[in-house]
Motif scaffolding. Structure first.
Motif, PDB file in Angstrom:
ATOM      1  N   MET A  50      22.680   4.926  47.581  1.00 47.21           N
ATOM      2  CA  MET A  50      21.583   5.458  48.262  1.00 47.21           C
ATOM      3  C   MET A  50      20.942   4.754  49.480  1.00 47.21           C
ATOM      4  SD  MET A  50      19.587   7.641  45.037  1.00 47.21           S
ATOM      5  CE  MET A  50      20.645   9.062  44.650  1.00 47.21           C
ATOM      6  N   TYR A  56      20.141  10.150  52.368  1.00 51.24           N
ATOM      7  CA  TYR A  56      20.273  10.351  50.952  1.00 51.24           C
ATOM      8  C   TYR A  56      19.628   8.971  50.205  1.00 51.24           C
ATOM      9  CZ  TYR A  56      23.223   9.962  46.662  1.00 51.24           C
ATOM     10  OH  TYR A  56      23.722  10.077  45.394  1.00 51.24           O
ATOM     11  N   ASN A  84      21.902  12.324  40.640  1.00 52.27           N
ATOM     12  CA  ASN A  84      20.970  12.340  41.890  1.00 52.27           C
ATOM     13  C   ASN A  84      20.278  13.548  42.275  1.00 52.27           C
ATOM     14  OD1 ASN A  84      23.365  14.133  42.485  1.00 52.27           O
ATOM     15  ND2 ASN A  84      24.018  12.767  44.243  1.00 52.27           N
ATOM     16  N   ARG A 131      24.301  17.306  45.975  1.00 51.13           N
ATOM     17  CA  ARG A 131      23.856  16.472  46.851  1.00 51.13           C
ATOM     18  C   ARG A 131      25.101  15.855  47.222  1.00 51.13           C
ATOM     19  NH1 ARG A 131      18.899  12.889  45.958  1.00 51.13           N
ATOM     20  NH2 ARG A 131      18.626  13.052  48.365  1.00 51.13           N
ATOM     21  N   VAL A 149      22.630  13.507  53.454  1.00 54.27           N
ATOM     22  CA  VAL A 149      23.036  14.618  52.364  1.00 54.27           C
ATOM     23  C   VAL A 149      23.762  15.750  53.208  1.00 54.27           C
ATOM     24  CG1 VAL A 149      22.022  16.136  50.698  1.00 54.27           C
ATOM     25  CG2 VAL A 149      21.067  13.899  50.784  1.00 54.27           C
ATOM     26  N   PHE A 190      27.257  13.564  50.056  1.00 51.81           N
ATOM     27  CA  PHE A 190      26.569  12.506  50.894  1.00 51.81           C
ATOM     28  C   PHE A 190      27.611  11.672  51.574  1.00 51.81           C
ATOM     29  CE2 PHE A 190      26.832  10.837  46.525  1.00 51.81           C
ATOM     30  CZ  PHE A 190      27.436   9.744  46.597  1.00 51.81           C
TER      31      PHE A 190
END
Length: 230
Positions: free
Chosen positions: A187, A166, A14, A210, A192, A212
């Motif tokens: 996602m 995200y 990601n 990242r 984030v 999340f």
């Protein structure tokens, strides 16, 4: 400018591909919001004032009767927090933690500011070292060094909420096979967080990481810093 992982060394799927993005002039605080500052929000009836809250956040406040960060309690007019070392007095100089995206966003509105985007955060701290307090240091609780107004480290102590949803980066494609489910399938409906926390391994600390979570989640060592337009 460009953001995202460059492809050298380990990174999760990601974090790439690296890509160009446009940033308008902005400013970012040199430290996260502290417990003492968040107490001012509480004392100013921040949890009782719907004007500061997103609609879904206000619904959570009412449904779950939020009135302070998770793991806090008030006794004899003093705030305490449950830590991995037991009940402790809340340190007003340490960064606030165990707050949701909704609480971070509400505080920012109360303060007349906003949360940064993940691109702004990554751009602002790109030249800073990754020194900080991490899992290997054995503290397992945010420190009070943020009382130093010149403090500008971006890593350690708390993960920092951003206002960025995200979602995949441009030209990102899920990995083949089961690995494609590792990040891509999550996602949706999450935000984030950047940086790292006092319980994060050093191996996970890098500019492009990242993290999340769903906006109502509070159990993580999650805090935030303020941003504004210029």
């Amino acid at each position: 400018m460009e953001v995202g992982h460059e492809g050298a060394g380990f990174a999760f799927d990601n974090e790439g591909p690296r890509h160009k993005t446009y940033l308008a002039p902005y400013q970012l605080a040199n430290r996260p919001v502290t417990n003492g500052e968040f107490i001012e929000f509480i004392n100013d009836q921040g949890y009782e004032t719907p004007d500061y809250w997103l609609s879904d956040g206000w619904q959570k406040v009412k449904e779950e009767q939020w009135g302070h960060p998770q793991y806090w309690m008030k006794k004899d007019e003093e705030w305490y927090t449950y830590t991995l070392s037991g009940l402790q007095v809340v340190d007003p100089r340490a960064p606030v933690t165990h707050v949701s995206f909704y609480e971070a966003d509400a505080y920012a509105r109360w303060a007349g500011r906003r949360l940064p985007t993940e691109q702004e955060w990554e751009h602002a701290v790109k030249d800073q070292s990754t020194d900080g307090h991490f899992m290997e240091d054995g503290h397992f609780q945010p420190h009070s060094h943020y009382s130093n107004k010149s403090f500008d480290k971006a890593y350690g102590d708390v993960w920092e909420w951003t206002q960025s949803p995200y979602v995949p980066y441009p030209r990102s494609k899920p990995l083949e096979g089961a690995l494609g489910e590792y990040n891509a399938k999550f996602m949706a409906n999450q935000f984030v967080l950047k940086g790292g926390s006092c319980v994060t391994p050093r191996s996970h600390i890098r500019l492009t990481y990242r993290n999340f979570f769903y906006p109502h989640m509070r159990w993580q060592f999650s805090g935030f810093r303020l941003a504004d337009d210029v």
